[in-house]
Write a protein that holds these residues in place. Sequence first.
Motif, PDB file in Angstrom:
ATOM      1  N   ASN A  29      71.715 -19.625 -13.699  1.00  0.00           N
ATOM      2  CA  ASN A  29      71.206 -20.149 -14.779  1.00  0.00           C
ATOM      3  C   ASN A  29      70.065 -21.173 -13.913  1.00  0.00           C
ATOM      4  O   ASN A  29      69.441 -22.013 -14.854  1.00  0.00           O
ATOM      5  N   ASP A  72      75.488 -31.975 -22.414  1.00  0.00           N
ATOM      6  CA  ASP A  72      74.822 -30.513 -22.850  1.00  0.00           C
ATOM      7  C   ASP A  72      75.995 -29.807 -23.534  1.00  0.00           C
ATOM      8  O   ASP A  72      76.827 -29.670 -22.867  1.00  0.00           O
ATOM      9  N   LEU A 120      73.339 -27.478 -13.770  1.00  0.00           N
ATOM     10  CA  LEU A 120      72.284 -27.032 -13.266  1.00  0.00           C
ATOM     11  C   LEU A 120      71.953 -27.643 -11.775  1.00  0.00           C
ATOM     12  O   LEU A 120      70.930 -28.442 -11.786  1.00  0.00           O
ATOM     13  N   ARG A 162      74.683 -22.553 -20.622  1.00  0.00           N
ATOM     14  CA  ARG A 162      73.851 -22.029 -19.672  1.00  0.00           C
ATOM     15  C   ARG A 162      73.105 -23.227 -19.113  1.00  0.00           C
ATOM     16  O   ARG A 162      72.119 -22.949 -18.121  1.00  0.00           O
ATOM     17  N   THR A 163      72.966 -24.347 -19.773  1.00  0.00           N
ATOM     18  CA  THR A 163      72.082 -25.347 -19.140  1.00  0.00           C
ATOM     19  C   THR A 163      72.690 -26.541 -19.054  1.00  0.00           C
ATOM     20  O   THR A 163      72.173 -27.761 -18.437  1.00  0.00           O
ATOM     21  N   ARG A 179      66.136 -29.535 -14.667  1.00  0.00           N
ATOM     22  CA  ARG A 179      66.711 -30.055 -15.913  1.00  0.00           C
ATOM     23  C   ARG A 179      68.153 -30.658 -15.589  1.00  0.00           C
ATOM     24  O   ARG A 179      68.901 -30.960 -16.651  1.00  0.00           O
TER      25      ARG A 179
END
Length: 428
Positions: free
Chosen positions: A359, A209, A217, A213-214, A222
């Motif tokens: 996040n 990714d 995680l 922010r993602t 996600r």
Amino acid sequence: MTTAVITGIGVAAPNGAGTENFWDATLRGESGIGPIRRFDVRGYPARLGGEIDDFDPAEYLPRRLLPQTDRMTQLALAASAWALADAGVEPGTYDPGETGVAMAGAFGGFEYGQRELENLWCSGPERVSVYMSFAWFYAVNTGQLSIRHTMRGPAGVVVGDQAGGLDAVAQARRNIRKGARLMLSGGFDSSFCPYGWVARMSDGALSTDEDPRTAYLPFDIRAQGQVPGEGGAVLVVEEAAAARRRGTRIYGEIAGYAATFDAAIRHGGERGLGRAVEAALADAGVTAREVGVVFADGSGRPADDRAEAETIADLFGPQGVPVTVPKTMTGRMSSGGAPVDLASALLAMRDGLIPPTVNVHTVAPGTRLDLVTGVPRPWRPGHALVLARGRGGFNSAMVLRPGAVAPALPEKPESPAVERPPDQEGES
């Protein structure tokens, strides 16, 4: 039995170089994860990392030492000086034979090694630095710290990926119990170069990714992998009675520790994290009910996250204890990650605030964790459990007990800058 306590902390992490800088950023939820800038990551599937931007080794180390050391060693040397200053330890506080170093390493000086191999390939052997003989080695931080601070007692290095950082601090406790007065311990890694990056990518764990922010995680629906970080922490581990005689602050006690290995697939593949936690609690003489917070390993890989969440929920009950993964702001720092979690746990005890897992918004179904997200959570400081797992099946767990605060030392400036020791080390 002799008690080992922690009296000094030095942290260098992607969201802050210097302990208070790091801690303030962590409580604000500020992430140090972003696009890699130290080398060209175009063409690599993983392009994010936690780099330390606000660190210039020339501010903390003598000029002659810079060409002798990899970045991970430069970070460790600076952090060790911050930790000793935090503990109020000066030259002569203890006899050098009563002090030692137990550090963890995982990758070694990959960045230094790659540069010297390029010199060999492009310019010939006469252009390879003589310091290549030790600067790349995963044990070099132990040697450089012992030379820098004239520590001539026990010395060692532990290699266990992320779990190694706890193992090294446990080794420091063993040495305190054997008669050492003070040990520097922790771990540091930095491998932000093509050579190191390919090594990190080898097990397929890195997130591809490109959104900071993602990308990392843990425990989130996600979750798709992890993001590497650089840095770590050095802790001053001291014999409790000696620390109290000095009148120094005691952050906490190393109350319990255990390590296990996952079984190989051909032997059933049983995971050993739960056994490590149970043994660490037994070593500390506490029950699960007495633990006030868990600093989880937080792999970011769904299967690993499920296994860790099941272990925590089975031992503490569903939503039975606050759980946090502040390394979502730094990335996974290999041998440096767990020592930073130990530092965070001790600072959480000091300030009565559990740092957040940033996040993460949607916890994966069936996780059954009381995950601290968004903002810090106030708590009444009690025992803290820190978990760490490493590639290859390493599991480690450490229990910290809040320390009794001795008379405060004179206040020190919040800046991580410290006076340089004499320019006399680094030769080998």
